[in-house]
Design a protein around this motif. Structure first.
Motif, PDB file in Angstrom:
ATOM      1  N   ALA A 171      52.185 -12.584 -19.748  1.00 28.49           N
ATOM      2  CA  ALA A 171      53.622 -12.321 -19.885  1.00 28.49           C
ATOM      3  C   ALA A 171      53.905 -11.398 -21.063  1.00 28.49           C
ATOM      4  N   GLU A 172      53.088 -11.506 -22.097  1.00 30.24           N
ATOM      5  CA  GLU A 172      53.231 -10.623 -23.260  1.00 30.24           C
ATOM      6  C   GLU A 172      51.858 -10.006 -23.540  1.00 30.24           C
ATOM      7  N   PRO A 173      51.529  -8.921 -22.821  1.00 26.77           N
ATOM      8  CA  PRO A 173      50.191  -8.337 -22.941  1.00 26.77           C
ATOM      9  C   PRO A 173      50.117  -7.308 -24.066  1.00 26.77           C
ATOM     10  N   PHE A 174      48.904  -6.866 -24.361  1.00 22.61           N
ATOM     11  CA  PHE A 174      48.738  -5.701 -25.213  1.00 22.61           C
ATOM     12  C   PHE A 174      49.171  -4.473 -24.427  1.00 22.61           C
ATOM     13  N   ARG A 175      49.943  -3.628 -25.057  1.00 22.88           N
ATOM     14  CA  ARG A 175      50.397  -2.399 -24.410  1.00 22.88           C
ATOM     15  C   ARG A 175      49.889  -1.198 -25.196  1.00 22.88           C
ATOM     16  N   LEU A 176      49.490  -0.171 -24.465  1.00 23.06           N
ATOM     17  CA  LEU A 176      49.016   1.048 -25.106  1.00 23.06           C
ATOM     18  C   LEU A 176      50.208   1.840 -25.624  1.00 23.06           C
ATOM     19  N   GLY A 177      50.011   2.583 -26.717  1.00 25.48           N
ATOM     20  CA  GLY A 177      51.110   3.305 -27.336  1.00 25.48           C
ATOM     21  C   GLY A 177      50.840   4.781 -27.508  1.00 25.48           C
ATOM     22  N   PHE A 178      51.722   5.439 -28.248  1.00 17.22           N
ATOM     23  CA  PHE A 178      51.645   6.890 -28.399  1.00 17.22           C
ATOM     24  C   PHE A 178      50.381   7.338 -29.122  1.00 17.22           C
ATOM     25  N   GLY A 179      49.801   6.449 -29.935  1.00 15.88           N
ATOM     26  CA  GLY A 179      48.611   6.836 -30.680  1.00 15.88           C
ATOM     27  C   GLY A 179      47.314   6.305 -30.103  1.00 15.88           C
ATOM     28  N   THR A 180      47.404   5.562 -28.988  1.00 12.05           N
ATOM     29  CA  THR A 180      46.206   4.999 -28.378  1.00 12.05           C
ATOM     30  C   THR A 180      45.448   6.089 -27.630  1.00 12.05           C
ATOM     31  N   LYS A 181      44.145   6.153 -27.822  1.00 11.66           N
ATOM     32  CA  LYS A 181      43.341   7.221 -27.211  1.00 11.66           C
ATOM     33  C   LYS A 181      42.260   6.643 -26.295  1.00 11.66           C
ATOM     34  N   ASP A 182      42.010   7.351 -25.197  1.00 11.04           N
ATOM     35  CA  ASP A 182      40.943   7.008 -24.248  1.00 11.04           C
ATOM     36  C   ASP A 182      40.943   5.511 -23.969  1.00 11.04           C
ATOM     37  N   SER A 183      42.103   4.963 -23.611  1.00  8.20           N
ATOM     38  CA  SER A 183      42.254   3.522 -23.394  1.00  8.20           C
ATOM     39  C   SER A 183      43.036   3.274 -22.109  1.00  8.20           C
ATOM     40  N   TYR A 184      42.863   2.063 -21.546  1.00  5.55           N
ATOM     41  CA  TYR A 184      43.382   1.790 -20.211  1.00  5.55           C
ATOM     42  C   TYR A 184      43.781   0.320 -20.092  1.00  5.55           C
ATOM     43  N   SER A 185      44.704   0.050 -19.173  1.00  3.10           N
ATOM     44  CA  SER A 185      45.120  -1.326 -18.911  1.00  3.10           C
ATOM     45  C   SER A 185      45.263  -1.502 -17.406  1.00  3.10           C
ATOM     46  N   TYR A 186      44.673  -2.570 -16.879  1.00  2.17           N
ATOM     47  CA  TYR A 186      44.693  -2.836 -15.446  1.00  2.17           C
ATOM     48  C   TYR A 186      45.204  -4.251 -15.195  1.00  2.17           C
ATOM     49  N   THR A 187      45.854  -4.435 -14.049  1.00  4.73           N
ATOM     50  CA  THR A 187      46.323  -5.752 -13.639  1.00  4.73           C
ATOM     51  C   THR A 187      45.824  -6.057 -12.234  1.00  4.73           C
TER      52      THR A 187
END
Length: 469
Positions: free
Chosen positions: A391-407
């Motif tokens: 419900a409250e996951p880690f979210r990638l931001g403007f400074g995140t590099k070469d990173s991904y999130s899958y559900t």
């Protein structure tokens, strides 16, 4: 020239043979057990059976009780090592709780076909100082420093790529480790890792109010909860009989009645955490025979969940939840008219009164969240669509590099890369392999088949004994 080269080769072989050092002998690989013996502070407790092509060790590693004050003493931290090859990629894994006794392979270890160093989280017995200072020694930074020292030590024998992973609290642990020591590993793959950055409890309650694709299932779950609390004496008698049979006591929470009430409250969360949408068909109807309903709760959330014997294992987790990690608000508003102990379903309830908990650290989680969004790199998060902890996951931001999130669609707290739609699973698999310095696989080829002898691996080793996380 060819004759000269050959002559020198013969001479070299003759000299080396006389010295007892033939080229074959010089090239002979070092035995892993000998290599482990060269790591200061490491003890090989035992070598245990492993599938063909692997060796499996139980280890103990001397760690400072307080990395900021080395004079505060040491403790022995439990590890296991699944060794394949010295130059294979190495995955450092933790469940965030105890270390397992069997040579299981996490999904990233399977994807890169590598070594796996598994570690027990500090303060989970027996990896606990003799005179623990909970407030100073059981922090997310201290645990990250444990992992840092271990990785630095094992890099002496494993020079290849390193990945960090874990699920649930282990996924959180892997993320915190990377925040504090960003250069220790090449990438991090956290599974189903909550991010209680601002303790936005309403996010969890909104999620739980709408989880799944069948409102009738949610209604049935709430109806059976109310049924149990309405017929409390019937179910209390069944729970008491089991408690007597297994010698369960309830000193920490205060009473068996409170344990039952919190277990009923938590059953809704637990159902979505570990069951599947199809399991909605198993929910008993309100008014069903008490034995039938009780048996269903035993599969989902035992009415004796919060006995002293069950809680004892997880006290370090509940301490951390009350101190730094945070926890969701209890989803109990619709049950308030039937509750005897409203507001008791909080982390402090599950920690013995003899353990002092410092004032909650409101900066710990925002710091991690800010790092992920502004400086994080080579992170791959995996969540389950129906898992309340997402419900409250880690979210990638403007400074995140070469990173991904899958559900994982319809996924729960055991979500894996292999459960993603084929295209996403292949994409995620090849990302992990790229970080490990390996070539991509063909579409549809995700987790490799485990060699004969490997038990099934649970993403979260706490699946059968659920604390709040």
């Amino acid at each position: 020239m060819r004759k000269l080269t050959a002559a020198w080769s013969v001479l070299a072989i003759t000299v080396l043979t006389l010295a007892g050092l033939t080229p074959a002998a010089r090239a002979a690989p070092e035995d892993i057990k000998d290599a482990l013996g060269r790591i200061p502070g490491l003890t090989v407790v035992s070598e245990n059976p492993a599938p063909a092509g692997y060796r499996f060790f139980k280890l103990a590693y001397t760690q400072p009780a307080d990395h900021r004050r080395p004079s505060a003493g040491t403790f022995q931290q439990r590890f296991t090592l699944l060794h394949k090859e010295f130059r294979s990629p190495t995955v450092v894994y933790t469940s965030g709780y105890n270390v397992g006794d069997f040579p299981n392979r996490s999904e990233p270890t399977q994807l890169v076909d590598g070594n796996q160093l598994s570690m027990e989280y500090r303060f989970f017995t027996p990896s606990r100082p003799e005179r623990p200072d909970w407030g100073k020694q059981l922090t997310i930074w201290q645990a990250a420093a444990d992992q840092h020292r271990a990785v630095e030590a094992f890099k002496r024998i494993y020079p290849g790529k390193w990945l960090a992973t874990g699920a649930s609290k282990g996924g959180m642990t892997a993320t915190y480790f990377r925040r504090f020591f960003p250069n220790d590993v090449d990438a991090t793959i956290p599974y189903v890792a909550p991010n209680d950055v601002i303790n936005a409890h309403d996010r969890y309650n909104r999620f739980l109010a709408n989880v799944g694709n069948d409102p009738a299932c949610r209604s049935a779950l709430k109806a059976i909860q109310r049924d149990v609390l309405t017929r409390r004496s019937e179910f209390a008698a069944l729970a008491a009989a089991d408690a007597a049979k297994f010698g369960l006591t309830f000193t920490t929470v205060g009473s068996a009645d409170l344990s039952l009430e919190i277990s009923v409250i938590d059953s809704y969360f637990a159902f979505w955490q570990y069951q599947k949408q199809a399991d909605c068909a198993t929910v008993p109807k309100a008014g069903a025979p008490a034995a039938e309903v009780y048996a269903w709760f035993e599969r989902v959330e035992s009415l004796n969940t919060y006995s002293d014997q069950n809680l004892r294992i997880y006290v370090p987790y509940y301490f951390q939840a009350a101190y730094q990690l945070g926890a969701p608000e209890s989803y109990e508003g619709y049950l308030r008219d039937l509750l005897r102990y409203p507001g008791s379903n909080v982390s402090r309830t599950f920690v013995p009164k003899s353990v002092d908990i410092p004032r909650f650290d409101h900066l710990a989680m925002p710091d991690i969240d800010f790092w992920v969004k502004t400086q994080g790199s080579r992170l791959l998060f995996v969540y389950g669509e129906n898992d309340p902890w997402g419900a409250e996951p880690f979210r990638l931001g403007f400074g995140t590099k070469d990173s991904y999130s899958y559900t994982v669609p319809g996924g729960n707290h055991g979500a894996q890369i292999s459960q993603l739609p084929t295209a996403q699973a292949t994409e995620a698999t090849n990302t992990v392999r790229r970080w490990a310095g390996l070539p991509p696989v063909s579409p549809g080829m995700t987790t490799r088949s485990a060699p004969a002898g490997f038990p099934d691996f649970d993403a979260d080793l706490t699946l059968l004994h659920r604390p709040r996380l």
